[in-house]
Every structure is written in structure tokens, then in C-alpha cells.
Design a protein around this motif. Structure first.
Motif, PDB file in Angstrom:
ATOM      1  N   MET A 162     -43.530  -6.305  24.727  1.00 37.03           N
ATOM      2  CA  MET A 162     -42.714  -7.286  24.007  1.00 37.03           C
ATOM      3  C   MET A 162     -43.215  -7.406  22.565  1.00 37.03           C
ATOM      4  O   MET A 162     -42.409  -7.447  21.627  1.00 37.03           O
ATOM      5  CB  MET A 162     -42.767  -8.634  24.737  1.00 37.03           C
ATOM      6  N   ALA A 163     -44.531  -7.436  22.388  1.00 37.56           N
ATOM      7  CA  ALA A 163     -45.097  -7.499  21.028  1.00 37.56           C
ATOM      8  C   ALA A 163     -44.646  -6.293  20.213  1.00 37.56           C
ATOM      9  O   ALA A 163     -44.300  -6.422  19.033  1.00 37.56           O
ATOM     10  CB  ALA A 163     -46.621  -7.559  21.111  1.00 37.56           C
ATOM     11  N   GLU A 164     -44.614  -5.132  20.854  1.00 29.06           N
ATOM     12  CA  GLU A 164     -44.166  -3.923  20.162  1.00 29.06           C
ATOM     13  C   GLU A 164     -42.702  -4.030  19.754  1.00 29.06           C
ATOM     14  O   GLU A 164     -42.316  -3.620  18.659  1.00 29.06           O
ATOM     15  CB  GLU A 164     -44.357  -2.715  21.084  1.00 29.06           C
ATOM     16  N   LYS A 165     -41.895  -4.622  20.648  1.00 28.11           N
ATOM     17  CA  LYS A 165     -40.473  -4.814  20.313  1.00 28.11           C
ATOM     18  C   LYS A 165     -40.321  -5.703  19.082  1.00 28.11           C
ATOM     19  O   LYS A 165     -39.497  -5.432  18.213  1.00 28.11           O
ATOM     20  CB  LYS A 165     -39.710  -5.452  21.493  1.00 28.11           C
ATOM     21  N   PHE A 166     -41.136  -6.763  19.017  1.00 27.23           N
ATOM     22  CA  PHE A 166     -41.070  -7.662  17.856  1.00 27.23           C
ATOM     23  C   PHE A 166     -41.468  -6.906  16.591  1.00 27.23           C
ATOM     24  O   PHE A 166     -40.828  -7.030  15.547  1.00 27.23           O
ATOM     25  CB  PHE A 166     -41.971  -8.886  18.047  1.00 27.23           C
ATOM     26  N   ALA A 167     -42.533  -6.128  16.689  1.00 31.19           N
ATOM     27  CA  ALA A 167     -42.999  -5.352  15.533  1.00 31.19           C
ATOM     28  C   ALA A 167     -41.907  -4.400  15.062  1.00 31.19           C
ATOM     29  O   ALA A 167     -41.586  -4.336  13.871  1.00 31.19           O
ATOM     30  CB  ALA A 167     -44.277  -4.601  15.898  1.00 31.19           C
ATOM     31  N   ASP A 168     -41.296  -3.676  16.004  1.00 30.23           N
ATOM     32  CA  ASP A 168     -40.238  -2.706  15.659  1.00 30.23           C
ATOM     33  C   ASP A 168     -39.031  -3.389  15.029  1.00 30.23           C
ATOM     34  O   ASP A 168     -38.361  -2.819  14.175  1.00 30.23           O
ATOM     35  CB  ASP A 168     -39.782  -1.938  16.913  1.00 30.23           C
ATOM     36  N   ALA A 169     -38.734  -4.625  15.482  1.00 26.37           N
ATOM     37  CA  ALA A 169     -37.561  -5.350  14.973  1.00 26.37           C
ATOM     38  C   ALA A 169     -37.886  -6.115  13.688  1.00 26.37           C
ATOM     39  O   ALA A 169     -37.012  -6.767  13.121  1.00 26.37           O
ATOM     40  CB  ALA A 169     -37.049  -6.311  16.045  1.00 26.37           C
ATOM     41  N   GLY A 170     -39.138  -6.037  13.251  1.00 29.10           N
ATOM     42  CA  GLY A 170     -39.534  -6.745  12.028  1.00 29.10           C
ATOM     43  C   GLY A 170     -39.598  -8.252  12.209  1.00 29.10           C
ATOM     44  O   GLY A 170     -39.415  -9.003  11.251  1.00 29.10           O
TER      45      GLY A 170
END
Ligand code: MBD
Ligand code: FE
Length: 298
Positions: free
Chosen positions: A78-86
Motif C-alpha cells: 500500500m505504501a508503494e501504491k501511495f509513492a507511485d501515485a505521488g
């Protein structure tokens, strides 16, 4: 694909902690957790350490929503998804993790600024079976559905939909309501589990983060006893007993000590083959007390 699986806990600020104690125990039947102190009221609905935390403050609003993912791996995904979505987020400190009684935690904000938390592994106190503060015929309906639902503020419906879709919720517009002033309200409902919706949004003009929190009983007698308690105390009822079109819940809405609404319900039942929308409820939900942000022609 990491997805949230339930609305696991919610936190509120209040200027009225003593009133909250009486309201939660006498009107709702929630259990007070043993490590409650003069600054924080921990409220239980089931065997989880707490589902609701009420913090002493100089404000009255919802101050965080806690969304659960299944595993530690899901939390990092989930943290990675946030990072990817800015999307800005941070991993919580050890102290913050302990405060929430979980094993891991991400903190961020939704597009309207609502503090949002993603966690994994809630503390479940199996040695303390849920014991309601007043006798109950049944229990709160949590299980595979999370603690209930909330109608939250959305400054921008599109951005809010995309944010919660990223968390793993889905849904759509479910009502088209003709307002007396000529405007049209099209509230959006989203879920991540067996509950018909975990959040709703799309009401214009909201000031607080929350309009209402819905908690569901699995026995209609308990809903009736709560309704009696609210009536006997003379607490404002914004919308009278009625049955919703979308989730078929039988509910009423009353004022909390913080002046946002609590919706108490029984008997969710829904099985449409696809998306539908409604222009009103099945019956009831008449407006009794205006001014709580839910003066809707349901
Ligand atoms: C709900 O739970 C609700 O609060 C409203 C306004 C409409 C349908 C279901
Ligand atoms: Fe509701």
C-alpha cells in the motif's frame, strides 16, 4: 494487489468527554475498555481492543479513520501504491503504532484532509469477550463487515473516489435526490467488504469531516431499546426511523454529544445484479430536526 479489508477503527475529538461516556454506554451499549483514561475513551463493539476512540480536545470532529489491510506485506505494498501515485504518506513511529494497538501503521490524508490510517493486525482481546454496557439481546454486526459506515466530507467527489479506489474500495452514485432548493444531490457509496458501503460522500456544504457514523445491531430489539433511550433522554433525532433503499437497513439518526450524527441500524440486506440508483427510501426517514447537515428528502 494490496486492498483494505475493513474500516477497523475511527477516532474523534471532543469537548464533551463526560457526555460521550454516558451516551456511548447508555444509549448505544458500547463497552468501555479497561485502559480508558481521562483523556481518551476507548469503546469496544466486539473483541477488538477498541473500535472507537474519543479524545479530549477543544474541537468536535472525526480525527482519523483506520483502514485495515490483511498482512504486513499488504501494508508495504500500500505504501508503494501511495509513492507511485505521488500521494504523501509516512510510516508511523513505534509510539504511534502502540497508541492504535496494531502492529504496523501508515499515516496520510485523504483529498479533503481527513487523517487516514492504514494498519495491519489489530489487537484482539479474546480474554475479554465483548460485554455491552447495558444488556443486549444480540451483538454489533462487525465480523466481515468492519465497524460500520461513515458519511464523510468530500471537497471534490472525483478526487475522493480515486483516493478510496486506490485503497481498494469500489462503488457508485446510488441516489439522485431532488433538493427543495432546486439542486440535485447524488451521493456516492463505496465498500471494500461484505458491508454494502463503508463510506458515503457527496453532500455539499459539509464543515466537519463527518456527517454520521453508522453502527449496526444484529437484533432489532437492541435498535428499539437504543431508540427508547435516545427518546427518553430528549436527544435530537434528525431523521426518524426508516428503511434505506440501497442497503435496506432500518435506521434512525440522532445527535451525538459532538453534534454530528450517529445512525443506528439493523438488518442490512441487498443483492442487486448491478448498479442501481434511487430517488428515495422505502419508507420513513422523515426529517424531524433540521440543521445536522442531513435535511435530505429521502
Ligand atoms: C445511508 O446509510 C445513508 O446514510 C443515506 C443518507 C442514504 C442511504 C444509506
Ligand atoms: Fe448512513
Amino acid at each position: 494487489m494490496s486492498k483494505v479489508i475493513e474500516l477497523g477503527y475511527v477516532g474523534f475529538n471532543t469537548t464533551k468527554l463526560d457526555e460521550w461516556y454516558d451516551f456511548a454506554t447508555q444509549c448505544i451499549g458500547l463497552e468501555v475498555a479497561s485502559d480508558t483514561d481521562e483523556n481518551c475513551l476507548f469503546l469496544r463493539m466486539d473483541n477488538h481492543h477498541h473500535r472507537i476512540a474519543i479524545h479530549k480536545s477543544d474541537e468536535d470532529d472525526m480525527c482519523y479513520m483506520g483502514w485495515r489491510v490483511d498482512t504486513e506485506k499488504d501494508l508495504h505494498a500500500m505504501a508503494e501504491k501511495f509513492a507511485d501515485a505521488g500521494i504523501e504518506y509516512r510510516m508511523a513511529s513505534e509510539k504511534e503504532i502502540r497508541e492504535r494497538h496494531v502492529l504496523g501503521l501508515i499515516k496520510l490524508k485523504d483529498p479533503s484532509g481527513i487523517p487516514t490510517e492504514i494498519f495491519w493486525s489489530p489487537q484482539v482481546d479474546v480474554m475479554k469477550p465483548f460485554h455491552p454496557s447495558r444488556p443486549m439481546y444480540g451483538k454489533f454486526a462487525t465480523g466481515t463487515q468492519g465497524l460500520g459506515h461513515a458519511l464523510i466530507k468530500a471537497d471534490n467527489n472525483e478526487a475522493t473516489y480515486q483516493f478510496y479506489e486506490l485503497l481498494g474500495l469500489s462503488g457508485s452514485v446510488e441516489y439522485r435526490l431532488q433538493m427543495p432548493n432546486g439542486a440535485v444531490a447524488q451521493p456516492i457509496f463505496m465498500t471494500c467488504n461484505d458491508r454494502q458501503h463503508n463510506i458515503a460522500f457527496g453532500l455539499p456544504g459539509m464543515e466537519k469531516n463527518i456527517n454520521h457514523l453508522m453502527l449496526e445491531y444484529d437484533n432489532i430489539y437492541d435498535l428499539g431499546i437504543s431508540h427508547d433511550a435516545v427518546r427518553n433522554k430528549g436527544i435530537d433525532v434528525a431523521l426518524q426511523l426508516g428503511m434505506h433503499a440501497n442497503d435496506k437497513l432500518y435506521t434512525f439518526y440522532c445527535a451525538t454529544p459532538s453534534n454530528w450524527l450517529l445512525e443506528l441500524g439493523f438488518g442490512e440486506d441487498y443483492k442487486p445484479i448491478g448498479q442501481e440508483h434511487y430517488i428515495g427510501d422505502i419508507f420513513g426517514h422523515s426529517i424531524e430536526k433540521k440543521g445536522y447537515g442531513l435535511d435530505l428528502p429521502l
